[in-house]
Design an enzyme around this catalytic site. Structure first.
Site, PDB file in Angstrom:
ATOM      1  N   ASP A 138       0.692  -1.231  -0.026  1.00 32.97           N
ATOM      2  CA  ASP A 138      -0.057  -0.038  -0.036  1.00 32.97           C
ATOM      3  C   ASP A 138       0.704   1.139   0.148  1.00 32.97           C
ATOM      4  OD1 ASP A 138       1.295  -0.759   2.465  1.00 32.97           O
ATOM      5  OD2 ASP A 138      -0.912   0.246   3.641  1.00 32.97           O
ATOM      6  N   HIS A 182       9.457  -0.130   9.187  1.00 31.09           N
ATOM      7  CA  HIS A 182       8.455  -1.160   9.394  1.00 31.09           C
ATOM      8  C   HIS A 182       8.821  -2.003   8.054  1.00 31.09           C
ATOM      9  CE1 HIS A 182       6.277   0.624  12.652  1.00 31.09           C
ATOM     10  NE2 HIS A 182       6.245   1.781  11.783  1.00 31.09           N
TER      11      HIS A 182
HETATM   12  O1  LIG Z   1       0.752   5.745  13.514  1.00 28.91           O
HETATM   13  C1  LIG Z   1       0.646   5.311  12.859  1.00 28.91           C
HETATM   14  N1  LIG Z   1      -0.645   4.899  12.152  1.00 28.91           N
HETATM   15  C2  LIG Z   1      -1.030   4.384  11.127  1.00 28.91           C
HETATM   16  N2  LIG Z   1      -0.161   3.869  10.385  1.00 28.91           N
HETATM   17  C3  LIG Z   1       0.948   3.749  10.824  1.00 28.91           C
HETATM   18  C4  LIG Z   1       1.505   4.661  11.819  1.00 28.91           C
HETATM   19  N3  LIG Z   1       2.827   4.619  11.791  1.00 28.91           N
HETATM   20  C5  LIG Z   1       3.335   3.881  10.781  1.00 28.91           C
HETATM   21  N4  LIG Z   1       2.038   3.426  10.096  1.00 28.91           N
HETATM   22  C6  LIG Z   1       2.279   2.560   8.990  1.00 28.91           C
HETATM   23  O2  LIG Z   1       1.748   1.240   9.119  1.00 28.91           O
HETATM   24  C7  LIG Z   1       2.521   0.419   8.971  1.00 28.91           C
HETATM   25  C8  LIG Z   1       2.983  -0.296  10.389  1.00 28.91           C
HETATM   26  O3  LIG Z   1       1.898  -0.324  11.252  1.00 28.91           O
HETATM   27  C9  LIG Z   1       3.696   0.693   8.030  1.00 28.91           C
HETATM   28  O4  LIG Z   1       3.216   0.599   6.774  1.00 28.91           O
HETATM   29  C10 LIG Z   1       3.835   2.187   8.513  1.00 28.91           C
HETATM   30  O5  LIG Z   1       4.008   3.033   7.255  1.00 28.91           O
END
Ligand SMILES: O=c1[nH]cnc2c1ncn2[C@@H]1O[C@H](CO)[C@@H](O)[C@H]1O
Length: 321
Positions: free
Chosen positions: A13, A245
């Protein structure tokens, strides 16, 4: 003789850290990227497809097919949580890139996953970087998929630590908890890399400066889009750096010795205030009660990561591009 490269499909994504993961995979001789499949999460699926095509154009790899995935959750839910506040409205750091010239293939993501697993039984690794809807659809559409797919390495869950959507849930699992529970209990060979592990892998301001100073094509591109991701981490976590991540998950698929893992049964909470919570049964106790964890297949859950080695690989492969 070098081992035959592992076939990889990246379900993605994009997403700033997705872009980094895709570029890393393209720069890794240990793997051959045979396709990208798209999903909502950091952006809506339509934009994920556009960004996947765009990233392959930047990389000069339009030979790699892109199959568009689901626009809704496995339960046909349309109220999606999109993390544009993390990645920018365009998913790639608000850079106003021109639309791609290339097009996705006609096949859906789930059909493409099933086809490739049939073509190369046991040989394809899927690295899932977003909510698990496409993988769950493949499992539902073809029950033999779980035996034909080699491994599913997924970025998701927050095992015994707080989530990043709320204290209970990590974003990818929260995006489609029902799909995640189908995948975790499917019997496929699963390795879950959760934020308990990826939060140890931090790209610092100094690392970004080094990337910027290198002549690497991918490094240059990523430094442009990373600004929004750094700003978000500064605001949300008061840190001068970003969590890697998706790159950690992709490198765990490429080089499993970068992590250690434990095995057990994982179930996902699908309702209530803890919706999206992942609970690992570590199989240390033989419970007297029959539970929702009984008679379910075990999966692998990452517990440690060699963060220094991951950052080193990220830097080396992106600077030399
Ligand atoms: O705070 C957040 N809220 C939502 N999505 C996030 C946040 N931080 C990182 N990601 C995104 O969700 C995945 C890891 O959980 C990663 O794809 C990151 O880019």
């Amino acid at each position: 003789m070098a081992a035959k490269p592992k076939k990889l499909i990246i379900d993605t994504d994009p997403g700033i850290d997705d872009a980094m993961a895709i570029f890393l995979a393209l720069r890794s001789p240990e793997v051959e990227v045979i396709g990208l499949t798209t999903i909502y999460g950091n952006v809506y699926t339509t934009l994920a497809t556009r960004n996947a095509l765009h990233l392959l154009e930047i990389a000069g790899r339009t030979d790699i097919p892109v199959a568009e995935g689901s626009h809704v959750t496995i339960t046909k839910g349309t109220k999606l949580r999109i993390a544009d506040f993390v990645h920018g409205a365009d998913g790639l750091g608000n850079q106003n890139f021109p639309p791609p010239n290339s097009k996705p293939i006609e096949q859906s993501a789930a059909d493409f996953l099933i086809e490739q697993a049939n073509l190369y039984p046991g040989e394809v690794t899927v690295v899932a970087l977003g909510p698990l809807t496409n993988i769950a659809l493949a499992i539902e559409q073809d029950p033999s998929f779980v035996k034909k797919i080699g491994q599913v390495v997924l970025l998701g869950g927050s095992f015994s630590v707080n989530g990043n959507v709320n204290p209970a849930a990590e974003a990818n699992i929260f995006g489609d908890p029902d799909a995640a529970d189908i995948v975790f209990t499917s019997g496929a060979d699963i390795l879950a890399v959760g934020i308990n592990v990826t939060h140890q892998v931090i790209l610092t301001d100094a690392d970004r400066d080094k990337l910027a100073q290198s002549g690497g094509k991918f490094a240059q591109y990523l430094c442009r889009i990373l600004e929004v991701y750094f700003a978000y981490h500064h605001e949300a976590y008061s840190m001068r750096g970003v969590y890697l991540h998706d790159p950690t998950a992709i490198l765990a698929a490429i080089n499993p010795s970068l992590i250690t893992y434990t095995e057990g049964v994982v179930r996902v909470q699908t309702t209530g205030i803890t919706r999206g919570l992942t609970i690992l049964y570590n199989m240390q106790k033989r419970y007297g009660e029959v539970s929702e964890w009984c008679d379910k297949p075990a999966v692998k859950v990452a517990v440690t990561v060699d963060a220094h080695a991951v950052i080193q690989l990220v830097m080396d492969r992106l600077m030399d591009s």
